[in-house]
Scaffold this active site. Sequence first.
Site, PDB file in Angstrom:
ATOM      1  N   GLY A 215     -20.090  -0.611   7.257  1.00 54.73           N
ATOM      2  CA  GLY A 215     -19.059  -0.149   8.051  1.00 54.73           C
ATOM      3  C   GLY A 215     -17.818   0.065   7.896  1.00 54.73           C
TER       4      GLY A 215
ATOM      5  CB  SER B 280      -1.062   0.017   1.184  1.00 58.15           C
ATOM      6  OG  SER B 280      -0.293   0.212   2.273  1.00 58.15           O
TER       7      SER B 280
ATOM      8  CE  LYS C 119     -12.952  -1.872  -8.374  1.00 61.69           C
ATOM      9  NZ  LYS C 119     -11.656  -2.191  -7.957  1.00 61.69           N
TER      10      LYS C 119
ATOM     11  CE  LYS D 141     -21.344   2.917  -4.873  1.00 58.16           C
ATOM     12  NZ  LYS D 141     -21.073   1.803  -4.192  1.00 58.16           N
TER      13      LYS D 141
ATOM     14  CB  THR E 115     -29.678   9.729  -2.370  1.00 56.15           C
ATOM     15  OG1 THR E 115     -28.220   9.619  -1.684  1.00 56.15           O
ATOM     16  CG2 THR E 115     -29.563  10.320  -3.642  1.00 56.15           C
TER      17      THR E 115
END
Length: 234
Positions: free
Chosen positions: A176, A40, A145, A133, A197
Amino acid sequence: MTFDNCSRILITGGTGSFGKAFLKEIIDKYSQIERIVIYSRDELKQWEMQQIYPNDRYPQIRFFIGDIRDRDRLSLALEQIDTVVHAAALKQVPAAEYNPIEFIKTNVIGAENLIREALNNQVKRIVALSTDKAAAPINLYGASKLCSDKLFIAANNMKGNRDLRISVVRYGNVLGSRGSVVPFFLKEAKSGIIPITDENMTRFNITLQEGVQMVINALKESIGGELFVPKIPS
């Protein structure tokens, strides 16, 4: 495939919510794994993880600072690695609309870098994390993605005679996790109002532990080219 004393695993985005949960799971259940590399960009998050997994108690865990945009660095991290769990991504939807090329560099070009260097380093298994998504995307994050998913699936056609199996796991909102809606709801609930939303919007949720188990199952069951999608509650 199962994890054994010869397994050498690289987790990209290893200091994120998923990476930490995945590491805890495999350390607890597969203590015989030879090496686990946490890859990372964030040195602080790596340092914090090192406090939980000190080298004297967990000599099999290595911390490797690097960005999946950096193909040379990625190549070094992949030396003698046989299994990759790809969790590194930029994922905030509004930020993607404002900084589209940055998301493309990480989510798309980063995926291609990983594929190329996996082919060069005799990696045997890759499972890449996706998102709901990416299904019929309507925003840049989802589109990036989707491109990443397509790259990983198509890479199975490039492996030649290598023992390499690449699959994608695509699931919904992880309850979470960092940046998810639950911490936001908990914060806003203190005011007595939880903003949403649209009342007609449906969210599909999965726990972090369920996501980890799904990746482990994909590593064990994959024959290459699958896009695993779980049935999860809304």
